[in-house]
Design a protein around this motif. Structure first.
Motif, short mmCIF file in Angstrom:
data_model
loop_
_atom_site.label_atom_id
_atom_site.label_comp_id
_atom_site.label_asym_id
_atom_site.label_seq_id
_atom_site.Cartn_x
_atom_site.Cartn_y
_atom_site.Cartn_z
N GLY A 34 0.79 -1.23 0.00
CA GLY A 34 0.00 0.00 0.00
C GLY A 34 0.82 1.28 0.00
N GLN B 200 -1.09 8.35 -0.67
CA GLN B 200 -1.36 9.25 -1.80
C GLN B 200 -1.71 10.64 -1.31
N PHE C 5 -5.18 -2.63 3.12
CA PHE C 5 -4.43 -2.04 2.02
C PHE C 5 -4.98 -0.68 1.59
N LEU D 171 2.66 1.87 -3.47
CA LEU D 171 1.69 2.16 -4.51
C LEU D 171 1.02 3.51 -4.27
N GLY D 172 0.71 3.82 -3.01
CA GLY D 172 0.11 5.11 -2.71
C GLY D 172 1.04 6.27 -3.03
N CYS E 217 -2.98 2.88 1.38
CA CYS E 217 -2.68 3.39 0.04
C CYS E 217 -3.22 4.81 -0.14
#
Length: 282
Positions: A106, A170, A162, A109-110, A166
């Motif tokens: 997470g 972001q 997750f 990717l975030g 994530c």
């Protein structure tokens, strides 16, 4: 010379009013802790009164003494094919594995979703779609695909932890002030230095908040998963006790889960204080 000396000696006096600023902050935290303790004591006292005066049947609301007695019995003799320690360790193992998976996948990717619009455009839609579904809605599908073993539970818990991690990562990247990035670029920072020195530290407070949300989501999903397809765990113990109307055992399981949630939250606050001591002070 006298004027200069006087002006120099005036600076410490002007700075002195700022020194005690830490004391009110400590006093505030102490007052908040005191209020929380009084609230907890009031809730326990209300529980005692409700049980003592029979405001509710012991079948629905056992007394604290009954719950404490049952706690000792379950810890020593066990319940539903396992001791209280066995059920607790089974639940902790599942939530720890899922949380580790959520962090490993997470956070990177975030961060990428916050830095790159293509990554955000590709992954935001599927994450939004599944995150809007209740975990129990797709648990039967995971059981069909992965069986009733540990794999389906771990995947379910990983999905529940997750998404908040994530999204928090972001949001942390998006919250970095543009002025800070421009200042670093003007000083000659390269992309790696910009990420490690500006973006990641600025995103850490949001990431820590996302971790706390993920822990709560994981614990609630854990109980739901263990209620349906498990042979061990606190949720399984609670469901087994509910089938036999053993309300005191249900209370034991709920109290242990609440204690775990409190321990996780306290640990995250300590970690947040160590990693991002500037949070709330800038």
């Amino acid at each position: 010379m006298t004027l200069a000396a006087n002006s120099q000696t005036s600076f410490p006096a002007a700075a002195n009013p700022r020194a005690p600023s830490a004391r009110p902050r400590r006093a505030k935290s102490t007052d908040t802790l005191g209020i929380s303790l009084v609230t907890l004591a009031s809730l326990i006292a209300l529980w005692f009164l409700a049980a003592h005066f029979g405001w509710a049947s012991s079948l629905f609301l056992p007394s604290p003494a009954e719950v404490l007695t049952q706690f000792s019995a379950v810890a020593a003799d066990g319940y539903a094919n396992g001791t209280l320690l066995n059920h607790t360790m089974a639940s902790l193992g599942r939530i720890a594995t899922a949380l580790a998976a959520g962090i490993v996948v997470g956070i990177p990717l975030g961060l990428l979703m916050g830095l790159n619009r293509w990554v955000k455009g590709i992954f935001s839609v599927p994450i939004d779609l599944y995150w809007g579904l209740p975990p129990l809605a797709y648990l039967p599908l995971l059981i069909i695909w992965l069986g009733i073993g540990e794999t389906s539970k771990i995947v379910l818990l990983s999905l529940s932890t997750f998404a908040p991690i994530c999204f928090a990562a972001q949001a942390g990247v998006r919250s970095v002030p543009a002025e800070r990035i421009n200042a670093a670029l003007s000083l000659g920072a390269n992309r790696l230095q910009l990420f490690t020195s500006i973006i990641l530290p600025s995103a850490l407070p949001e990431i820590m908040t996302g971790l706390r949300i993920a822990i709560g989501a994981g614990l609630s999903t854990l109980v739901a998963a263990e209620l349906i397809a498990a042979q061990s765990g606190l949720g399984y113990m609670i469901m087994s006790a509910a089938n036999f109307l053993a309300t005191d055992v249900v209370f034991v399981g709920l109290i242990v889960i609440a204690a775990l949630a409190f321990a996780f939250t306290s640990g995250m606050r300590w970690l947040e204080h160590r990693l991002v001591p500037w949070k709330g002070k800038l």
